[in-house]
Scaffold this motif. Structure first.
Motif, short mmCIF file in Angstrom:
data_model
loop_
_atom_site.label_atom_id
_atom_site.label_comp_id
_atom_site.label_asym_id
_atom_site.label_seq_id
_atom_site.Cartn_x
_atom_site.Cartn_y
_atom_site.Cartn_z
N ASP A 79 20.32 -21.80 58.40
CA ASP A 79 21.60 -21.13 58.60
C ASP A 79 22.75 -22.14 58.58
OD1 ASP A 79 23.06 -18.83 58.88
OD2 ASP A 79 22.57 -18.49 60.97
N ASP A 134 26.23 -23.08 55.74
CA ASP A 134 27.63 -23.43 56.00
C ASP A 134 27.98 -24.77 55.37
OD1 ASP A 134 28.52 -21.17 57.22
OD2 ASP A 134 28.64 -22.00 59.24
N TRP A 141 39.45 -23.08 58.00
CA TRP A 141 38.07 -22.65 58.19
C TRP A 141 37.10 -23.82 58.34
CZ3 TRP A 141 33.92 -22.30 54.30
CH2 TRP A 141 32.75 -21.73 54.83
N SER A 169 35.03 -24.93 61.70
CA SER A 169 33.59 -24.74 61.65
C SER A 169 32.82 -25.96 62.14
CB SER A 169 33.15 -24.42 60.22
OG SER A 169 33.71 -23.21 59.76
N GLN A 203 38.61 -14.60 56.49
CA GLN A 203 37.93 -13.77 55.50
C GLN A 203 38.18 -14.30 54.09
OE1 GLN A 203 36.01 -11.34 56.55
NE2 GLN A 203 35.37 -10.44 54.60
N LEU A 240 35.93 -17.44 53.66
CA LEU A 240 34.53 -17.07 53.46
C LEU A 240 34.31 -16.49 52.06
CD1 LEU A 240 33.85 -15.40 56.92
CD2 LEU A 240 32.80 -17.51 56.09
N PHE A 283 24.14 -16.63 52.06
CA PHE A 283 25.47 -16.85 52.63
C PHE A 283 26.27 -15.55 52.64
CE2 PHE A 283 29.99 -17.82 52.40
CZ PHE A 283 30.14 -18.71 53.45
N SER A 318 24.82 -12.93 55.18
CA SER A 318 24.98 -13.25 56.60
C SER A 318 26.44 -13.42 57.03
CB SER A 318 24.20 -14.52 56.95
OG SER A 318 24.61 -15.61 56.12
N ARG A 319 27.32 -13.74 56.08
CA ARG A 319 28.73 -13.99 56.44
C ARG A 319 29.66 -12.85 56.05
NH1 ARG A 319 25.05 -17.94 57.44
NH2 ARG A 319 26.02 -19.90 58.07
N TRP A 358 30.25 -9.57 62.76
CA TRP A 358 30.54 -10.94 63.15
C TRP A 358 29.53 -11.43 64.18
CZ3 TRP A 358 31.85 -13.29 67.78
CH2 TRP A 358 32.43 -14.56 67.69
N TYR A 384 24.11 -19.67 65.24
CA TYR A 384 23.25 -19.83 64.07
C TYR A 384 21.83 -19.32 64.34
CZ TYR A 384 26.91 -22.75 62.07
OH TYR A 384 28.10 -23.21 61.55
#
Length: 275
Positions: A73, A77, A115, A119, A219, A222, A241, A244-245, A250, A254
């Protein structure tokens, strides 16, 4: 800061200082994002290396399903932030000769910086947890990365500043924003197209509801990352990706991929030298 009796040279017309310094800040925002993406990759490398050598309950940690899921996971990212940062760097390289790339660089620089830099601390914290106490002590590489990670989100404009910069582009350079939106939509090729609908809906309210602004910026990041993963990697990494994203509710931690995706194969693709 106040400088007294110091030599100085004017680098802009009077009253245009902010505009002049923003040209420099735009470049260093790219540096911040690239730095955070690099720290994320380094941190996951540390975690994978440890999991490949540490045994618990008779198995290597990397062979324990929960650990493999967490690592994979995080690897998603890392792949996404790396791909998006390199896409932005490509836009910088071509901005002088391509109007579309200039628009992408102008719009996406604050988006990517927001982002990626936000992260990094959360991901590095999870990597530290993979090593347990050994990851926390000051002699650990992860402890040093974790201490440094928040800085890139703070300098050259913290999160709210990045979001307000996106709002400024929408107001002053609407054509640049529209061009970037359509470029991302084209690269997605109907892949996770629902995310574009979410962005389109949020665009209608952000000017009057700033509470939606951070949501829209994340958003957009992503979705742009998904578009770049689709274009540059594809396959299971991009699919996992997006699933899951972009297609689920939300979540903040992980390790929540389901069994449709093979954690070990994702790790082998993203970190072939370690797995």
């Amino acid at each position: 800061m106040e400088f007294k009796n110091s030599l100085a040279f004017r680098i802009s017309e009077p009253g245009k200082g902010i505009a002049a310094i923003m040209k420099m800040v735009t470049l260093t925002r790219l540096d911040c994002a690239l730095s955070s993406a690099g720290m994320m990759r380094a941190a996951v490398s540390e975690a994978i290396f440890h999991a490949n050598h540490r045994k618990a309950f008779g198995k290597k940690l990397i062979d324990q399903p929960l650990m493999a899921s967490v690592l994979a996971d995080m690897a998603l990212d890392v792949a996404a932030t790396s791909a998006l940062c390199l896409r932005l760097a490509h836009a910088f390289d071509r901005a002088d000769s391509d109007e579309g790339e200039r628009a992408y660089a102008r719009v996406m620089t604050p988006v990517v910086k927001y982002w990626v830099c936000k992260s990094a601390p959360n991901l590095i914290s999870e990597c530290m947890e993979c090593l347990g106490g050994n990851g926390y002590v000051n002699d650990s590489n992860l402890a040093r990365l974790y201490k440094e990670a928040p800085l890139n989100a703070i300098w050259e404009g913290a999160g709210n500043i990045q979001c307000l910069d996106v709002l400024r582009v929408m107001g002053k350079e609407p054509e640049a924003f529209k061009a970037t939106y359509h470029m991302i939509e084209r690269d997605l090729q109907n892949y996770a197209s629902g995310s574009m609908d979410v962005i389109r809906a949020s665009l209608e309210v952000v000017s009057s509801d700033h509470g939606a602004l951070r949501f829209m910026v994340e958003q957009l990041a992503l979705t742009a990352a998904a578009a770049q993963l689709k274009a540059s990697i594809g396959g299971e990494v991009a699919d996992a990706f997006v699933d899951s994203r972009l297609t689920r509710s939300w979540r903040a931690t992980y390790g929540m991929m389901d069994n449709r995706y093979n954690a070990k194969s994702i790790l082998k693709y993203c970190y072939p030298q370690l797995v």
